[in-house]
Write an enzyme that holds these catalytic residues in place. Structure first.
Site, mmCIF file in Angstrom:
data_model
loop_
_atom_site.group_PDB
_atom_site.id
_atom_site.type_symbol
_atom_site.label_atom_id
_atom_site.label_comp_id
_atom_site.label_asym_id
_atom_site.label_seq_id
_atom_site.Cartn_x
_atom_site.Cartn_y
_atom_site.Cartn_z
ATOM 1 C CD GLU A 423 -33.641 20.377 96.649
ATOM 2 O OE1 GLU A 423 -32.555 20.734 97.127
ATOM 3 O OE2 GLU A 423 -34.424 19.621 97.241
HETATM 4 C C1 LIG Z 1 -40.588 16.116 90.021
HETATM 5 C C2 LIG Z 1 -40.344 17.548 90.437
HETATM 6 C C3 LIG Z 1 -40.439 17.906 91.764
HETATM 7 C C4 LIG Z 1 -40.261 19.240 92.159
HETATM 8 N N1 LIG Z 1 -40.444 19.599 93.479
HETATM 9 C C5 LIG Z 1 -40.415 20.916 93.817
HETATM 10 C C6 LIG Z 1 -40.735 21.339 95.157
HETATM 11 O O1 LIG Z 1 -40.988 20.508 96.034
HETATM 12 N N2 LIG Z 1 -40.773 22.667 95.417
HETATM 13 C C7 LIG Z 1 -40.492 23.615 94.480
HETATM 14 O O2 LIG Z 1 -40.553 24.800 94.779
HETATM 15 N N3 LIG Z 1 -40.168 23.247 93.198
HETATM 16 C C8 LIG Z 1 -40.124 21.940 92.849
HETATM 17 N N4 LIG Z 1 -39.812 21.557 91.558
HETATM 18 C C9 LIG Z 1 -39.482 22.581 90.579
HETATM 19 C C10 LIG Z 1 -38.021 22.586 90.165
HETATM 20 O O3 LIG Z 1 -37.231 23.121 91.183
HETATM 21 C C11 LIG Z 1 -37.942 23.378 88.845
HETATM 22 O O4 LIG Z 1 -38.458 22.501 87.848
HETATM 23 C C12 LIG Z 1 -36.550 23.835 88.501
HETATM 24 O O5 LIG Z 1 -36.151 24.847 89.380
HETATM 25 C C13 LIG Z 1 -36.458 24.354 87.063
HETATM 26 O O6 LIG Z 1 -37.471 25.260 86.774
HETATM 27 P P1 LIG Z 1 -38.364 25.038 85.458
HETATM 28 O O7 LIG Z 1 -38.842 23.642 85.448
HETATM 29 O O8 LIG Z 1 -39.380 26.118 85.385
HETATM 30 O O9 LIG Z 1 -37.354 25.171 84.240
HETATM 31 P P2 LIG Z 1 -36.927 26.513 83.472
HETATM 32 O O10 LIG Z 1 -36.627 27.582 84.431
HETATM 33 O O11 LIG Z 1 -37.904 26.774 82.397
HETATM 34 O O12 LIG Z 1 -35.551 26.045 82.816
HETATM 35 C C14 LIG Z 1 -35.510 25.045 81.784
HETATM 36 C C15 LIG Z 1 -34.063 24.798 81.417
HETATM 37 O O13 LIG Z 1 -33.510 25.993 80.868
HETATM 38 C C16 LIG Z 1 -32.153 26.089 81.182
HETATM 39 N N5 LIG Z 1 -31.933 27.372 81.892
HETATM 40 C C17 LIG Z 1 -32.787 28.073 82.649
HETATM 41 N N6 LIG Z 1 -32.212 29.191 83.123
HETATM 42 C C18 LIG Z 1 -30.958 29.198 82.637
HETATM 43 C C19 LIG Z 1 -29.845 30.068 82.779
HETATM 44 N N7 LIG Z 1 -29.884 31.166 83.550
HETATM 45 N N8 LIG Z 1 -28.692 29.741 82.163
HETATM 46 C C20 LIG Z 1 -28.594 28.626 81.405
HETATM 47 N N9 LIG Z 1 -29.599 27.768 81.253
HETATM 48 C C21 LIG Z 1 -30.769 28.039 81.852
HETATM 49 C C22 LIG Z 1 -31.814 24.883 82.079
HETATM 50 O O14 LIG Z 1 -31.259 23.874 81.264
HETATM 51 C C23 LIG Z 1 -33.161 24.448 82.593
HETATM 52 O O15 LIG Z 1 -33.196 23.056 82.881
HETATM 53 C C24 LIG Z 1 -39.956 20.220 91.176
HETATM 54 C C25 LIG Z 1 -39.838 19.841 89.827
HETATM 55 C C26 LIG Z 1 -40.039 18.529 89.446
HETATM 56 C C27 LIG Z 1 -39.944 18.177 87.984
#
Ligand SMILES: Cc1cc2nc3c(=O)[nH]c(=O)nc-3n(C[C@H](O)[C@H](O)[C@H](O)COP(=O)(O)OP(=O)(O)OC[C@H]3O[C@@H](n4cnc5c(N)ncnc54)[C@H](O)[C@@H]3O)c2cc1C
Length: 607
Positions: A423
């Site tokens: 989130e």
């Molecule tokens: C168990 C689980 C349940 C989930 N449930 C849902 C759901 O029900 N619905 C839904 O839509 N999504 C869901 N998600 C998705 C979740 O919201 C995303 O994993 C989250 O938004 C991060 O996106 P990403 O994993 O692609 O990480 P990325 O966008 O690849 O980011 C990886 C890391 O990079 C860093 N980062 C990224 N951008 C920046 C920035 N601008 N500045 C500084 N640091 C940055 C942060 O440390 C981040 O943790 C779920 C994820 C998990 C693991």
């Protein structure tokens, strides 16, 4: 020559990209009149008292209903919820889901006319705190279904849409999910690639694309799906929210339960939509405003996130006390050692603050206040970071025993790790808090700067007003008024820290100007200070109300507020540290070391 031209091209491209980002953010966040909420007020040196004082209370009639519900819920959870088994089996049994549905948990805030319980967000938070206290899988499941899964329907659905889907969703007979994330749209939520093209007869949209990491997707009957729709009269696209149901031809679950580290009871899925025909009637909210819909939905999710973390922090405290009072080493109970006391005291202080902050934030939603996006982001970051610390501390108190699966601690540790990522990753939200907060004073400085560069009669009067406002806020210590005599000292300190904060924000804006948009190390300190100011305010409001309540009830002894007192001391110290770090830091060295690693691409360092 060629090199210079391509450098210029690159700059132009970056500029265009920056302009696009700013335009997107403006459209998303700043449309409509801007009320001065509590957090935005902090950035202007104000204490917007009526948002946070007096401490919100649930009306008596609803409190009775809530108490009855909590009694029923606790009994049900005691008898039927086995968090260790849910973790082992990586599944929440249907009887648990049915039971939660019967109690009303799965439609707690839905209007009664659709079969919901019509509870306020504050009352709902108490329910989620109770679940979060016991089982993170179950609380995330409830959040995915109720806080975000059916939220767009509740907030933006037409009467017909609500009538069609809600009655079965609020009882748990059917389940909901919220599908935003894709491979290319994680933190960068605006980068949704799933396409929705209008059919030739204009009766429906045809959706194509894939979503991943979606909680409940494989068990849901109604999914709120974000997809990109054409903007009429242009070649642009914008995000729109759709209701998709899994019986639609072309809906394909690619992986129903992605194996994972924590909250293993939840079903996290990948799915594809291949030429799925979705009727136009299934659009939720305005066409092209899906991102705004998604962020509004997440305001609710982040508030209940705070409640679940509060519940889990209270469990940490209980476990820590239990063990520290019984386990003996060196002929003493662990609780007799100061380094153990320190951990227990901090967990108690943080749990008190997390509850206060959750309650105050939920009350913004209940009161229909305008724009609390900053506060929900602050709540999410603050509570998830504090909970991680709490779990780490109680884990340490339990020593080796924490490592084994017969105790709940290793599970709690695994479960809690998602909170800082889901989130909205905490880094993204931290930066968001600083940038949106600084926008108000930043615009005033821009007014002053533009006038100095190009004076005109109209501009001078606007710049004069902006200058007076900035200067006034920097000189004035805002009034933080409390009713209880013994809290006046804390209130005065808080006021002084708000002025100090405002001064530091102004100085950062003047020193760095536009490049501050990319300076996340500076942003982080500003956001962290703002979060602690908000947390301290909520603690002050809560403590004031508890003291007054005890006085009204004739309790001679003042309530024990040792944990709250500690919170003020620790929070105020942190705020001073964050602000001092704005001028005394290792930022250049940090950036240089990271750059050296990232550009060399090697793990070897030379001495
Ligand atoms: C168990 C689980 C349940 C989930 N449930 C849902 C759901 O029900 N619905 C839904 O839509 N999504 C869901 N998600 C998705 C979740 O919201 C995303 O994993 C989250 O938004 C991060 O996106 P990403 O994993 O692609 O990480 P990325 O966008 O690849 O980011 C990886 C890391 O990079 C860093 N980062 C990224 N951008 C920046 C920035 N601008 N500045 C500084 N640091 C940055 C942060 O440390 C981040 O943790 C779920 C994820 C998990 C693991």
């Amino acid at each position: 020559m060629r090199g210079r031209r391509s450098g210029g091209d690159l700059m132009n491209k970056l500029d265009a990209q920056r302009q696009k980002e700013i335009q997107q953010a403006e459209e998303l966040l700043f449309a409509g009149p801007q009320a001065l909420g509590f957090a935005k007020g902090l950035f202007q040196g104000h204490f917007v008292s009526d948002w946070v004082m007096p401490y919100p209370r649930i009306p008596a009639a609803q409190q009775t209903e809530l108490d009855d519900t909590l009694t029923e819920l606790r009994k049900f959870l005691d008898e039927h919820l086995d968090p260790a088994e849910i973790d082992r089996q990586a599944d929440i049994p249907r009887e648990v889901i049915d039971g939660l549905g019967r109690i009303g948990v799965l439609g707690m805030t839905a209007p009664k006319e659709y079969g919901g319980r019509g509870f306020s967000q504050m009352a709902n938070c108490k329910v989620l705190e109770e679940i979060g206290r016991r089982c993170a899988s179950t609380s995330v499941f409830v959040n995915a279904h109720h806080s975000i899964g059916i939220r767009a329907l509740l907030l933006f659905g037409t009467h017909e849409q609500k009538q069609k889907w809600l009655p079965k969703l609020v009882t748990g007979e059917q389940l909901g999910a919220f599908a935003l994330t894709e491979k290319e749209a994680g933190s960068d939520a605006a980068n949704v690639q799933m396409q929705a093209r209008l059919s030739e007869d204009g009766s429906h949209f045809i959706l194509n694309g894939e979503k991943r990491y979606i909680t409940n997707a494989a068990i849901a009957h109604e999914l709120t799906v974000m997809a990109r729709t054409p903007v009429p009269g242009s070649d642009k696209t914008a995000i729109t929210a759709f209701v998709v149901t899994p019986d639609m031809p072309g809906f394909e679950i690619l992986e129903a339960r992605m194996p994972k580290m924590g909250i293993r009871g939840t079903a996290t899925a990948r799915f594809a939509l291949r030429d799925v025909k979705v009727p136009k009637e299934n659009i939720l909210g305005p066409m092209g405003k899906g991102l705004k819909v998604a962020l509004t939905v997440l305001d609710f999710g982040r508030t209940t996130f705070g409640a679940c973390c509060t519940g889990a922090a209270k469990t940490c405290l209980e476990l820590a006390i239990q063990h520290a009072n019984t386990r003996k080493q060196f002929n003493k109970t662990l609780g007799e050692f100061e380094l153990v006391k320190k951990k227990i005291a901090r967990i108690a202080a943080d749990a008190y603050a997390m509850e206060a902050m959750t309650t105050v934030t939920a009350s913004f939603i209940d009161r229909g206040l305008e724009d609390y996006m900053l506060e929900t982001a602050m709540l999410k970051v603050f509570t998830t970071e504090r909970l991680w610390e709490c779990i780490n501390d109680v884990f340490q108190i339990y020593g080796g025993s924490a490592y084994f699966v017969d105790l709940p601690l290793e599970r709690m540790l695994r479960d809690a790790r998602i909170n800082q990522i889901g989130e909205g990753a905490n880094e993204v939200l931290t930066s968001f808090v600083a940038l949106v907060g600084m926008r108000g004073p930043g615009m005033e400085f821009k007014e002053i700067y533009d006038t100095m560069m190009k004076p005109s009669r109209d501009r001078i009067s606007k710049a004069w007003a902006a200058g007076k406002n900035r200067l006034g806020a920097t000189i004035r210590v805002p009034d933080v008024l409390v009713q209880s005599e013994q809290l006046r000292g804390h209130a005065r300190q808080l006021g002084r820290l708000i002025r100090h904060f405002n001064f530091a924000v102004n100085r950062a804006l003047i020193t760095y100007r536009e490049p501050i948009l990319d300076m996340q190390l500076v942003q982080e300190r500003i956001a962290n200070a703002a979060m602690d100011l908000f947390a301290s305010t909520c603690v002050l409001s809560r403590q004031d109300s508890e003291i007054q309540f005890a006085r009204r009830n004739g309790d001679a002894a003042a309530p024990d507020h040792a944990a709250a007192d500690l919170f003020f001391r620790q929070s105020f110290r942190r705020i001073r540290g964050f602000l001092a770090g704005l001028t005394d830091n290792d930022d250049k060295a940090v950036i240089a070391a990271a750059k050296s690693c990232l550009t060399s691409g090697t793990t070897e360092t030379t001495s």
